[in-house]
Scaffold this motif. Structure first.
Motif, PDB file in Angstrom:
ATOM      1  N   HIS A  22      33.446  -5.183  57.616  1.00 23.09           N
ATOM      2  CA  HIS A  22      34.657  -4.352  57.572  1.00 23.09           C
ATOM      3  C   HIS A  22      35.644  -4.883  56.531  1.00 23.09           C
ATOM      4  N   ILE A  23      35.821  -6.199  56.508  1.00 26.14           N
ATOM      5  CA  ILE A  23      36.765  -6.809  55.568  1.00 26.14           C
ATOM      6  C   ILE A  23      36.287  -6.623  54.127  1.00 26.14           C
ATOM      7  N   VAL A  24      34.979  -6.779  53.901  1.00 26.25           N
ATOM      8  CA  VAL A  24      34.431  -6.613  52.547  1.00 26.25           C
ATOM      9  C   VAL A  24      34.610  -5.176  52.081  1.00 26.25           C
ATOM     10  N   ARG A  25      34.324  -4.214  52.957  1.00 25.07           N
ATOM     11  CA  ARG A  25      34.488  -2.800  52.577  1.00 25.07           C
ATOM     12  C   ARG A  25      35.947  -2.504  52.231  1.00 25.07           C
ATOM     13  N   LYS A  26      36.861  -3.054  53.022  1.00 23.45           N
ATOM     14  CA  LYS A  26      38.279  -2.817  52.763  1.00 23.45           C
ATOM     15  C   LYS A  26      38.703  -3.445  51.435  1.00 23.45           C
TER      16      LYS A  26
ATOM     17  N   ASP B 194      30.575  -4.034  38.062  1.00 19.34           N
ATOM     18  CA  ASP B 194      30.929  -5.359  38.583  1.00 19.34           C
ATOM     19  C   ASP B 194      31.225  -5.347  40.084  1.00 19.34           C
ATOM     20  N   ILE B 195      31.252  -4.167  40.683  1.00 15.84           N
ATOM     21  CA  ILE B 195      31.563  -4.073  42.113  1.00 15.84           C
ATOM     22  C   ILE B 195      30.533  -4.805  42.975  1.00 15.84           C
ATOM     23  N   PRO B 196      29.224  -4.650  42.730  1.00 13.55           N
ATOM     24  CA  PRO B 196      28.255  -5.388  43.550  1.00 13.55           C
ATOM     25  C   PRO B 196      28.444  -6.901  43.461  1.00 13.55           C
ATOM     26  N   LYS B 197      28.782  -7.398  42.262  1.00 14.11           N
ATOM     27  CA  LYS B 197      29.005  -8.837  42.099  1.00 14.11           C
ATOM     28  C   LYS B 197      30.232  -9.273  42.894  1.00 14.11           C
TER      29      LYS B 197
END
Length: 210
Positions: free
Chosen positions: A36-40, A53-56
């Motif tokens: 949840h925190i990563v998605r936010k 660069d989003i996946p990195k």
């Protein structure tokens, strides 16, 4: 709080973190809270952030969070509190860990929590007594320099609260630890403010009997 509630130990506690913080349970539901925190965090990336660069960025954040979780669990942590939103554009390098209750056996029948706290205060630099929800607790504060040999990679300010669980048998204690990483050349007043924030959070502490 009624007399009946005082006759039995609480089965938990409530703590109100500041706005922009998230809670990560370390017993169950850890992965879901981290996801949840990563998605936010990804959703809050600047509009011009390169999509490639989003996946990195997601991977790096996940790895950093896993590292923090491992350290908290290694210290007996049961709940981790982290700031997940920037404050005036600044990412706060702080965390709060609530540790699982530990048993402290009495040397003598009369050697209860007050005696234990007094003994700890006598050997703990900077220790003082505070009251949390009508319970006497021990507060200590210190600065730890970077020491790779001791597993301390970065200098940090640490504040700890040691709280006896009322009516517990055997005597049990909770520990709350606040850590703020100290950047070289930073203003000490900034960390004083962070410590005040933690003390304010501990001021919201309440026992739960539900």
């Amino acid at each position: 709080m009624t007399t009946a509630e005082h006759s039995r130990p609480p089965n938990g506690f409530n703590l109100v973190p500041p706005p922009g913080w998230d809670v990560i349970p370390l017993r169950t539901g850890t992965k879901e809270a981290m996801d949840h925190i990563v998605r936010k965090a990804v959703a809050q990336l600047p509009a011009g952030f390169p999509k490639d660069d989003i996946p990195k960025a997601r991977l790096k954040l996940t790895q950093e969070m896993k590292k923090v979780v491992r350290r908290a669990r290694a210290k007996g942590g049961m709940t981790l509190y982290l700031p997940t939103e920037r404050l005036h554009g600044v990412a706060l390098p702080v965390s709060i860990v609530a540790s699982e209750p530990i048993d402290v056996p009495r040397v003598r029948p009369s050697n209860g929590p007050e005696a234990i706290l007094a003994a700890l205060a006598s050997v703990t630099p900077g220790a003082e007594t505070r009251t949390l929800d009508d319970t006497a607790a021990l507060r200590s504060e210190r600065e730890l320099p970077a020491d790779a040999a001791q597993g301390v990679d970065v200098a940090h300010r640490r504040v700890e609260y040691f709280v006896p669980v009322p009516d517990s048998s055997p005597d049990q204690y909770l520990a709350f630890s606040f850590s703020a990483l100290i950047a070289p050349g930073s203003d000490p007043a900034f960390y004083d403010i962070l410590v005040e924030l933690f003390d304010a959070v501990m001021g919201t502490f309440r026992w739960s009997y539900v």
